[in-house]
Motif scaffolding. Structure first.
Motif, short mmCIF file in Angstrom:
data_model
loop_
_atom_site.label_atom_id
_atom_site.label_comp_id
_atom_site.label_asym_id
_atom_site.label_seq_id
_atom_site.Cartn_x
_atom_site.Cartn_y
_atom_site.Cartn_z
N UNK A 59 17.39 -34.85 0.92
CA UNK A 59 18.23 -35.84 0.25
C UNK A 59 17.87 -37.25 0.73
N UNK A 60 18.24 -38.23 -0.10
CA UNK A 60 18.06 -39.63 0.25
C UNK A 60 19.13 -40.45 -0.48
N UNK A 61 19.21 -41.72 -0.14
CA UNK A 61 20.22 -42.64 -0.68
C UNK A 61 21.64 -42.20 -0.32
N UNK A 62 21.78 -41.59 0.85
CA UNK A 62 23.09 -41.17 1.32
C UNK A 62 23.83 -42.31 2.02
N UNK A 67 21.74 -41.26 5.80
CA UNK A 67 21.05 -41.89 4.66
C UNK A 67 19.96 -41.03 4.04
N UNK A 68 19.31 -40.19 4.83
CA UNK A 68 18.29 -39.29 4.30
C UNK A 68 18.10 -38.15 5.29
N UNK A 69 17.54 -37.04 4.78
CA UNK A 69 17.31 -35.94 5.70
C UNK A 69 17.03 -34.63 4.99
N UNK A 70 17.05 -33.58 5.79
CA UNK A 70 16.80 -32.22 5.33
C UNK A 70 18.02 -31.39 5.71
N UNK A 71 18.48 -30.56 4.78
CA UNK A 71 19.61 -29.67 5.06
C UNK A 71 19.11 -28.26 5.31
N UNK A 75 24.65 -26.59 7.23
CA UNK A 75 24.83 -28.04 7.21
C UNK A 75 25.82 -28.48 6.14
N UNK A 76 26.50 -29.59 6.43
CA UNK A 76 27.39 -30.26 5.48
C UNK A 76 27.08 -31.74 5.58
N UNK A 77 26.92 -32.41 4.43
CA UNK A 77 26.64 -33.85 4.45
C UNK A 77 27.70 -34.60 3.65
N UNK A 78 27.96 -35.81 4.11
CA UNK A 78 28.83 -36.71 3.37
C UNK A 78 28.01 -37.24 2.20
N UNK A 79 28.64 -37.36 1.03
CA UNK A 79 27.90 -37.83 -0.14
C UNK A 79 28.44 -39.15 -0.64
N UNK A 80 27.65 -39.80 -1.47
CA UNK A 80 28.08 -41.05 -2.11
C UNK A 80 27.48 -41.10 -3.51
N UNK A 81 28.02 -41.98 -4.32
CA UNK A 81 27.57 -42.19 -5.70
C UNK A 81 26.07 -42.46 -5.71
N UNK A 83 23.58 -40.50 -4.86
CA UNK A 83 22.77 -39.81 -3.84
C UNK A 83 21.81 -38.85 -4.54
N UNK A 84 20.59 -38.75 -4.02
CA UNK A 84 19.55 -37.91 -4.62
C UNK A 84 19.26 -36.69 -3.76
N UNK A 85 19.23 -35.52 -4.40
CA UNK A 85 18.89 -34.27 -3.72
C UNK A 85 17.70 -33.63 -4.42
N UNK A 86 16.85 -32.99 -3.64
CA UNK A 86 15.75 -32.19 -4.19
C UNK A 86 15.86 -30.81 -3.56
#
Length: 93
Positions: A59-62, A67-71, A75-81, A83-86
């Motif tokens: 993910x990126x743009x978090x 702000x970016x990383x690998x899950x 794992x649990x991540x906080x999200x925002x409007x 945000x990009x996931x692959x």
């Protein structure tokens, strides 16, 4: 948890609906955090899980905390409007 591809935002709703992008497709969620498994379920309608199946989630743009990383599983991540996931699936057979 309520997750859909096209869900109208309700006035006075408890959680704000956020649009995120998963594998190039817009998805709307009303959660502030997403788990590894939830992201996979948004990416693939009927995901398969097993010892020979591995999902890679990046993910990126978090938000600032992540702000970016690998899950990975658990794992649990906080999200925002916006945000990009692959999400990619690999069969280890």
């Amino acid at each position: 948890m309520s997750i859909s591809e096209k869900k109208p935002e309700k006035k006075g709703a408890k959680n704000k609906v956020l649009q995120i992008i998963i594998n190039g497709q817009p998805k709307e969620v009303d959660e502030k955090r997403l788990s590894y498994k939830q992201v996979i379920e948004l990416a693939f309608p009927n995901p398969q899980f097993g010892p020979n199946i591995v999902y890679t989630v990046t993910y990126k743009n978090g938000p600032k905390p992540n702000p970016k990383g690998v899950m990975v599983e658990g794992d649990v991540v906080k999200i925002k409007e916006g945000m990009l996931f692959n999400v990619t699936r690999t069969d280890k057979s």
